[in-house]
Design an enzyme around this catalytic site. Structure first.
Site, mmCIF file in Angstrom:
data_model
loop_
_atom_site.group_PDB
_atom_site.id
_atom_site.type_symbol
_atom_site.label_atom_id
_atom_site.label_comp_id
_atom_site.label_asym_id
_atom_site.label_seq_id
_atom_site.Cartn_x
_atom_site.Cartn_y
_atom_site.Cartn_z
ATOM 1 N N ASP A 116 -7.486 -4.704 -1.425
ATOM 2 C CA ASP A 116 -6.583 -3.644 -0.988
ATOM 3 C C ASP A 116 -6.230 -3.733 0.489
ATOM 4 O OD1 ASP A 116 -6.825 -2.696 -3.593
ATOM 5 O OD2 ASP A 116 -8.525 -1.415 -3.078
ATOM 6 N N LYS A 122 -2.241 -7.243 0.504
ATOM 7 C CA LYS A 122 -1.792 -8.590 0.084
ATOM 8 C C LYS A 122 -0.425 -8.527 -0.592
ATOM 9 C CE LYS A 122 -5.488 -8.907 -2.412
ATOM 10 N NZ LYS A 122 -6.223 -7.702 -1.984
ATOM 11 N N GLY A 127 -4.495 -4.422 -7.987
ATOM 12 C CA GLY A 127 -3.350 -3.509 -7.904
ATOM 13 C C GLY A 127 -2.664 -3.784 -6.581
ATOM 14 N N HIS A 128 -1.474 -4.348 -6.632
ATOM 15 C CA HIS A 128 -0.775 -4.766 -5.415
ATOM 16 C C HIS A 128 0.497 -3.941 -5.255
ATOM 17 C CE1 HIS A 128 -2.873 -8.954 -5.725
ATOM 18 N NE2 HIS A 128 -3.709 -7.958 -5.557
ATOM 19 N N GLN A 163 -8.082 -9.335 -4.883
ATOM 20 C CA GLN A 163 -9.378 -8.937 -4.325
ATOM 21 C C GLN A 163 -9.560 -9.428 -2.878
ATOM 22 O OE1 GLN A 163 -9.779 -10.425 -7.938
ATOM 23 N NE2 GLN A 163 -9.062 -8.379 -8.386
HETATM 24 P P1 GDP Z 1 -3.486 -5.153 -2.059
HETATM 25 O O1 GDP Z 1 -4.362 -4.955 -3.251
HETATM 26 O O2 GDP Z 1 -4.138 -5.995 -1.009
HETATM 27 O O3 GDP Z 1 -2.109 -5.650 -2.409
HETATM 28 O O4 GDP Z 1 -3.293 -3.715 -1.404
HETATM 29 P P2 GDP Z 1 -2.964 -2.322 -2.173
HETATM 30 O O5 GDP Z 1 -1.513 -2.314 -2.507
HETATM 31 O O6 GDP Z 1 -3.924 -2.062 -3.255
HETATM 32 O O7 GDP Z 1 -3.322 -1.282 -1.040
HETATM 33 C C1 GDP Z 1 -2.705 -1.347 0.205
HETATM 34 C C2 GDP Z 1 -1.976 -0.008 0.457
HETATM 35 O O8 GDP Z 1 -1.587 0.055 1.813
HETATM 36 C C3 GDP Z 1 -0.709 0.132 -0.337
HETATM 37 O O9 GDP Z 1 -0.506 1.474 -0.614
HETATM 38 C C4 GDP Z 1 0.357 -0.398 0.631
HETATM 39 O O10 GDP Z 1 1.645 0.164 0.366
HETATM 40 C C5 GDP Z 1 -0.171 0.106 1.928
HETATM 41 N N1 GDP Z 1 0.133 -0.705 3.119
HETATM 42 C C6 GDP Z 1 0.168 -2.051 3.278
HETATM 43 N N2 GDP Z 1 0.359 -2.377 4.568
HETATM 44 C C7 GDP Z 1 0.451 -1.219 5.256
HETATM 45 C C8 GDP Z 1 0.626 -0.897 6.633
HETATM 46 O O11 GDP Z 1 0.696 -1.729 7.516
HETATM 47 N N3 GDP Z 1 0.652 0.438 6.947
HETATM 48 C C9 GDP Z 1 0.551 1.414 6.005
HETATM 49 N N4 GDP Z 1 0.584 2.683 6.405
HETATM 50 N N5 GDP Z 1 0.373 1.135 4.709
HETATM 51 C C10 GDP Z 1 0.322 -0.158 4.342
HETATM 52 P P1 IMO Z 2 -6.877 -6.028 -5.255
HETATM 53 O O1 IMO Z 2 -6.301 -7.345 -5.695
HETATM 54 C C1 IMO Z 2 -10.369 -3.525 -4.622
HETATM 55 C C2 IMO Z 2 -13.788 -4.257 -7.268
HETATM 56 C C3 IMO Z 2 -14.204 -3.122 -8.176
HETATM 57 C C4 IMO Z 2 -15.691 -3.392 -8.271
HETATM 58 C C5 IMO Z 2 -15.757 -4.905 -8.327
HETATM 59 C C6 IMO Z 2 -15.857 -5.476 -9.722
HETATM 60 O O2 IMO Z 2 -6.008 -4.858 -5.518
HETATM 61 O O3 IMO Z 2 -7.335 -6.113 -3.846
HETATM 62 P P2 IMO Z 2 -14.158 -5.767 -11.714
HETATM 63 O O4 IMO Z 2 -13.309 -4.772 -12.440
HETATM 64 O O5 IMO Z 2 -13.393 -6.870 -11.095
HETATM 65 O O6 IMO Z 2 -15.288 -6.277 -12.543
HETATM 66 O O7 IMO Z 2 -14.834 -4.918 -10.527
HETATM 67 O O8 IMO Z 2 -14.576 -5.364 -7.703
HETATM 68 N N1 IMO Z 2 -12.389 -4.685 -7.355
HETATM 69 C C7 IMO Z 2 -11.451 -4.393 -6.447
HETATM 70 N N2 IMO Z 2 -11.504 -3.601 -5.360
HETATM 71 N N3 IMO Z 2 -9.243 -4.202 -4.909
HETATM 72 C C8 IMO Z 2 -9.179 -5.008 -5.976
HETATM 73 O O9 IMO Z 2 -8.132 -5.825 -6.220
HETATM 74 C C9 IMO Z 2 -10.302 -5.099 -6.835
HETATM 75 N N4 IMO Z 2 -10.572 -5.782 -7.965
HETATM 76 C C10 IMO Z 2 -11.845 -5.526 -8.278
HETATM 77 O O10 IMO Z 2 -13.928 -1.879 -7.606
HETATM 78 O O11 IMO Z 2 -16.356 -3.000 -7.089
HETATM 79 MG MG MG Z 3 -5.111 -3.377 -4.411
#
Ligand code: GDP
Ligand code: IMO
Ligand code: MG
Length: 436
Positions: free
Chosen positions: A20, A23, A47-48, A230
């Site tokens: 999170d 990416k 979840g991206h 991840q």
């Molecule tokens: P990922 O799993 O690495 O793709 O990240 P996620 O999408 O799960 O979580 C990142 C969250 O931060 C999302 O809600 C993005 O829209 C948000 N985000 C990404 N970059 C920035 C930033 O520079 N500033 C802010 N405020 N939000 C950001």
């Molecule tokens: P993105 O790509 C954050 C965490 C889960 C748990 C561990 C194992 O959005 O960054 P699993 O379901 O894979 O067996 O869970 O990994 N986890 C993540 N945490 N972002 C993710 O993906 C994750 N994918 C798995 O919360 O601790």
């Molecule tokens: Mg994510």
């Protein structure tokens, strides 16, 4: 600049913390200049988020290049696919006018309903050693792959082979679920068989030998962007085992997870949040106490993209990032969410851990030591709360337009890690990005 300018033939984007990090945002930033965007591990545990002009897309398996026409989206052999979830994700995109140019590896393994049931039971069984899984069936499907009774996407196109394999996989897992884990699972095998044959028929048009296609693309001089899921602390080999996921996200894993040589990698971009978030269970050295955490969590919208769970949050951990720079061989870092870090009077940064009276500069392999690790902080002066107008001006002005305290924070991180921070993200939208 609203999109990334990238001359490299192979670029890999990886998470450096606990996932999170942003990416999805940065993959989208570069995707418009790529011919392929490739997922190479993990499944719909990811979840991206991509936000373009206020439209929010939450992607789980489909690569974050999908909003552009140019790139072909590839789901590589190292991923694990819940076909039902994938079909829903595809349909949802289509209703929003996005038609993915998708190719899925024949060799990717398939998440079955009993894997999800096993995952439910595992968390209880593992107790304090659990990772707090997303319950998407990730550990059980990778386990079946290693047991060698897993089911691959191509099997869904070959009814006899599929039946032969399903008998083995089903009986093994149903025994495990019912007798060892004590979770009820009574879906008849034939129902699963029929459903999955249908999923195969629906996804057939996308299935191919993606390793071969990527190899040919490389020879033809195409631009290939890899999107890690991840983050390194969740890597099953290099992360905080057993509080990890069950795949490898280290950049070199593209050879395994996509079947493409690592010989031509030019850029490996590590994505780091300017603080740390963790959804799930593990020790977390820089975690904030609940009162402080709530402020940062709410400000940063730190709730899981996949599960909606509140994310635990803490200060930036350079011990964690040092490992990510080294193991991935990062050529550069992107620092995200610096906008969220504004308005704090002081910003502690963890430069080492202390455990059993010793200073640790590296993440220890020992879980016992890691449980005891206390952060050693260097504290920086923060910068004022930033208004949207101020952020817009900074994006126009580039690095030199950032508050001096933010520049100091960034420079310190790159000095300690000996890795340049080439991209700074100041908001979730594609354009809220500074390239240095
Ligand atoms: P990922 O799993 O690495 O793709 O990240 P996620 O999408 O799960 O979580 C990142 C969250 O931060 C999302 O809600 C993005 O829209 C948000 N985000 C990404 N970059 C920035 C930033 O520079 N500033 C802010 N405020 N939000 C950001
Ligand atoms: P993105 O790509 C954050 C965490 C889960 C748990 C561990 C194992 O959005 O960054 P699993 O379901 O894979 O067996 O869970 O990994 N986890 C993540 N945490 N972002 C993710 O993906 C994750 N994918 C798995 O919360 O601790
Ligand atoms: Mg994510």
């Amino acid at each position: 600049m609203t999109t990334g300018n990238n001359q490299s033939q192979i670029t890999i984007i990886v998470g450096t913390q606990w996932g999170d990090e942003g990416k999805g945002k940065i993959t989208d930033f570069f995707a418009g200049q790529s011919d392929y965007v490739v997922r190479f591990h993990g499944g719909n545990n990811a979840g991206h988020t991509v936000i373009v002009e206020g439209d929010v897309y939450k992607l789980h398996l489909i690569p974050s290049g999908v909003l552009y026409d140019r790139p072909i989206s590839i789901i590589g052999n190292g991923t694990v696919i819940d076909p039902c979830a994938l079909i829903k994700e595809l349909d949802k995109l289509k209703t929003r006018g996005v038609n993915p140019r998708l190719k899925i590896s024949y060799r990717a393994h398939v998440i079955m309903p009993y894997h999800i049931a096993v995952d439910e039971g595992l968390t209880g069984h593992q107790g304090a050693l659990a990772a707090g899984s997303t319950k998407r069936g990730i550990a059980p499907v990778y386990a079946d792959k290693m047991y060698r009774h897993g089911i691959r996407m191509i099997d869904l196109l070959e009814p006899e082979i599929f039946h032969e394999k399903l008998e083995k996989s089903y009986s093994f897992n149903v025994e495990l679920v019912n007798k060892v884990l004590g979770v009820e699972f009574d879906t008849p095998m034939d129902d699963i068989y029929q459903d999955y044959i249908q999923y195969g028929a629906r996804l057939k048009e996308y299935l191919t030998d993606t390793s071969l296609e990527l190899g040919q693309a490389l020879k033809a001089g195409k631009q290939i962007l890899f999107e890690g899921a991840q983050g390194l602390s969740l890597d099953v080999d290099h992360g905080i085992y057993p509080h990890t996921t069950s795949s490898n996200m280290v950049a070199g894993h593209i050879a395994v997870g996509a079947g493409l040589t690592v010989r031509s990698i030019d850029r490996i971009i590590g994505i780091a949040k300017a603080y740390v978030s963790r959804v799930g269970i593990s020790p977390f050295p820089t975690e904030l106490g609940e009162t402080e955490a709530k402020v940062l969590r709410d400000k940063g919208g730190e709730y899981g993209t996949t599960t909606g769970r509140p994310r635990r949050v803490g200060w930036l951990d350079l011990v964690q990032l040092r490992q990510a720079v080294r193991v991935n061989g990062l050529t550069e870092l992107t620092l995200t969410k610096l906008d969220i870090l504004s308005g704090f009077e002081k910003l502690p940064v963890c430069v080492a851990y202390e455990a059993r009276g010793k200073r640790l500069e590296e993440v220890p392999a020992s879980l016992e030591l890691y449980r005891q690790a206390k952060p050693v902080y260097k504290t920086f002066a923060g910068w004022d709360e930033l208004t949207p107008d101020q952020i817009n001006s900074m994006i126009q002005a580039g690095f030199k337009g950032l508050p001096q305290a933010m520049q100091n924070y960034i420079r310190f991180i790159e000095d300690v890690l000996n890795c340049p921070i080439s991209i700074i993200s100041l908001g979730p939208e594609r354009h809220q990005t500074i390239v240095r």
